[in-house]
Design a protein around this motif. Structure first.
Motif, mmCIF file in Angstrom:
data_model
loop_
_atom_site.group_PDB
_atom_site.id
_atom_site.type_symbol
_atom_site.label_atom_id
_atom_site.label_comp_id
_atom_site.label_asym_id
_atom_site.label_seq_id
_atom_site.Cartn_x
_atom_site.Cartn_y
_atom_site.Cartn_z
ATOM 1 N N ALA A 67 31.037 33.035 41.053
ATOM 2 C CA ALA A 67 31.760 33.315 38.871
ATOM 3 C C ALA A 67 31.008 34.502 39.365
ATOM 4 N N ILE A 68 29.883 34.416 39.483
ATOM 5 C CA ILE A 68 28.723 36.091 39.639
ATOM 6 C C ILE A 68 30.252 37.347 38.823
ATOM 7 N N ARG A 69 30.828 36.669 40.122
ATOM 8 C CA ARG A 69 31.572 37.837 41.108
ATOM 9 C C ARG A 69 32.684 37.815 40.015
ATOM 10 N N GLY A 70 33.775 36.645 39.500
ATOM 11 C CA GLY A 70 34.718 36.350 38.777
ATOM 12 C C GLY A 70 33.987 37.518 36.867
ATOM 13 N N LEU A 71 32.397 36.894 36.684
ATOM 14 C CA LEU A 71 32.489 37.295 35.372
ATOM 15 C C LEU A 71 32.567 39.671 35.632
ATOM 16 N N GLY A 72 31.967 39.649 36.329
ATOM 17 C CA GLY A 72 32.036 40.799 37.243
ATOM 18 C C GLY A 72 33.039 41.973 36.587
ATOM 19 N N VAL A 73 34.194 41.682 37.765
ATOM 20 C CA VAL A 73 35.442 42.117 37.388
ATOM 21 C C VAL A 73 36.531 41.520 36.567
ATOM 22 N N LEU A 74 35.740 40.814 35.518
ATOM 23 C CA LEU A 74 36.019 40.831 34.264
ATOM 24 C C LEU A 74 35.782 42.096 33.626
ATOM 25 N N GLY A 75 34.456 41.926 33.237
ATOM 26 C CA GLY A 75 33.945 42.252 32.821
ATOM 27 C C GLY A 75 34.063 44.483 32.322
ATOM 28 N N ILE A 76 34.049 44.386 33.683
ATOM 29 C CA ILE A 76 34.353 45.641 33.918
ATOM 30 C C ILE A 76 36.028 46.616 33.332
ATOM 31 N N PHE A 77 36.784 45.352 33.155
ATOM 32 C CA PHE A 77 37.693 45.903 32.685
ATOM 33 C C PHE A 77 37.468 46.570 30.776
ATOM 34 N N PHE A 78 36.243 46.131 30.559
ATOM 35 C CA PHE A 78 36.215 46.288 29.351
ATOM 36 C C PHE A 78 35.024 47.791 29.077
ATOM 37 N N LEU A 79 35.495 47.973 29.814
ATOM 38 C CA LEU A 79 35.150 49.990 30.705
ATOM 39 C C LEU A 79 35.765 50.720 30.651
ATOM 40 N N ASN A 80 36.246 49.835 31.739
ATOM 41 C CA ASN A 80 37.381 51.031 33.023
ATOM 42 C C ASN A 80 38.468 51.670 31.225
ATOM 43 N N ILE A 81 38.960 49.973 30.512
ATOM 44 C CA ILE A 81 39.945 50.430 30.421
ATOM 45 C C ILE A 81 40.231 52.111 28.984
ATOM 46 N N TYR A 82 38.594 52.319 28.579
ATOM 47 C CA TYR A 82 38.318 53.588 27.546
ATOM 48 C C TYR A 82 38.571 55.024 28.706
ATOM 49 N N PHE A 83 39.102 54.400 30.071
ATOM 50 C CA PHE A 83 39.167 55.407 31.334
ATOM 51 C C PHE A 83 40.259 55.494 31.340
ATOM 52 N N MET A 84 41.558 54.442 31.259
ATOM 53 C CA MET A 84 42.385 54.584 32.036
ATOM 54 C C MET A 84 43.688 55.858 31.210
ATOM 55 N N GLY A 85 43.352 55.901 29.980
ATOM 56 C CA GLY A 85 43.890 57.176 29.779
ATOM 57 C C GLY A 85 43.908 58.570 30.471
#
Length: 382
Positions: free
Chosen positions: A18-36
């Motif tokens: 569950a903690i790992r699941g929260l982590g992988v969902l949360g990290i996309f909220f930051l990485n999305i800014y760098f996908m461009g």
């Protein structure tokens, strides 16, 4: 708590998933800014929007660096669990053979990281985790107290080069209305060959930064995760005193981080980066405590989140593929118009998709495709 009471687990720990699941969902909220633009990320307006300021402040309190730290701690826990399991299997293999198997997993993770960083998304964390894991593994047999002491040294020592890198002057103005912003996006949304050149440049930069700073910081977090596991924190959560200390430092440091990052002064904004690393650790510990108390190692609690955690590797890579395709190929014009609220909206929608995808996939298969590939590669090269 008695660290010796933590026995090696042969079944999956629901709390960790569950903690790992929260982590992988949360990290996309930051990485999305760098996908461009994978180097500079989000370009603010010269006069910042109110919504941007609000979301940036929320990010400073709840997102920035938090899931990176969370993953690093969990990675350390994973190494420790593998090590404990190998101790139980000593009758079938020597310590040296078992250690080689764990290291081989890390070597393959480094290979995955190199491929991911060069060909898909240069903001990769797998390479850093693989290298840092090799360092952390050297200290895996230490007691919880010794691990915490070693972790503190690693983290504080890493902040020296991080501070120097953060304080390096940058004369380029990267804002939504600047010519530099337009030039950058033209490069990052150009041909794949152009993008590959930029990826290689960032990869070379990371090869320099990892041994100087990131390796020590991440290894420190891994050692901290091992110590927490030995103290049963991933089963019982934090004690009240430690929890409130984490809350105090998380709020205090995040508040200072927000003030400095919104100051408009380049030097102060650079200093805020240092506060971020400390506040991130405190907040990550709070997240661990909350998930532990809610999940209570029960397979049916937070099941959707657990499913995401079981497929963390596959979903992390898929995030990069989807994000890059969306913002560089399908809708590159969005990079000129999306504000923070737009990026967050994309992340929310995609998070729901990941929850549903993991749930459907694991009804038919026992593990994610890349998790299976990783295991097969390790087995065949053992």
């Amino acid at each position: 708590m008695d660290e010796n009471s933590t026995a090696p687990q042969q079944t999956r720990l629901a709390n960790l998933d569950a903690i790992r699941g929260l982590g992988v969902l949360g990290i996309f909220f930051l990485n999305i800014y760098f996908m461009g633009n994978s180097f500079f990320g989000y370009a603010p307006h010269e006069v910042q929007l109110t919504s941007d300021i609000i979301l940036l402040t929320c990010s400073n309190f709840f997102l920035e660096g938090r899931f990176f730290s969370l993953f690093a701690m969990l990675f350390g826990v994973g190494l420790l669990i593998q090590y404990q399991r190998q101790q139980m299997a000593m009758e079938t293999a020597t310590t040296q053979q078992q250690n080689k198997r764990i290291k081989r997993r890390l070597y393959w993770l480094i290979v995955f990281g190199v491929i991911h960083a060069i060909f898909i998304f240069p903001g990769d964390i797998l390479l850093s985790y693989g290298v840092s894991g090799l360092l952390a593994f050297r200290y895996i047999s230490l007691s919880a107290d010794e691990l915490i002491l070693k972790a503190q040294w690693f983290i504080f020592l890493s902040l020296i080069p991080i501070a120097l890198i953060s304080l390096m002057p940058d004369d380029q103005v990267y804002s939504r209305d600047s010519a530099f912003f337009v030039e950058q996006l033209a490069d990052w949304t150009g041909s794949y060959q152009q993008q590959l050149t930029l990826h290689l440049t960032m990869f070379a930069y990371m090869l320099a930064v990892i041994p100087l700073a990131l390796m020590w910081y991440i290894a420190g977090l891994m050692l901290l995760g091992m110590a927490l596991y030995k103290r049963n924190i991933f089963v019982d959560g934090l004690d009240n005193k430690t929890l409130w200390q984490c809350v105090f430092w998380a709020i205090t440091l995040a508040s200072l981080d927000s003030i400095l990052s919104l100051s408009g002064n380049q030097m102060l904004e650079s200093m805020s980066d240092l506060l971020l690393w400390f506040s991130a650790i405190a907040t990550a510990l709070i997240y661990i405590h909350i998930i532990v108390k809610f999940c209570q190692n029960t397979p049916h609690r937070l099941k959707l989140l657990q499913n995401v955690g079981r497929m963390a590797f596959s979903l992390y890579i898929l995030q990069s593929i989807v994000g890059i395709l969306l913002l560089r190929y399908i809708a590159p014009d969005w990079l000129y118009s999306l504000d923070r609220i737009g990026y967050v909206s994309i992340a929310i929608i995609y998070s729901v998709f990941q929850l549903l995808l993991a749930d459907v996939y694991l009804r038919k298969f026992n593990q994610g495709p890349l998790e299976k590939l990783w295991r097969v590669l390790v087995s065949r090269t053992s």
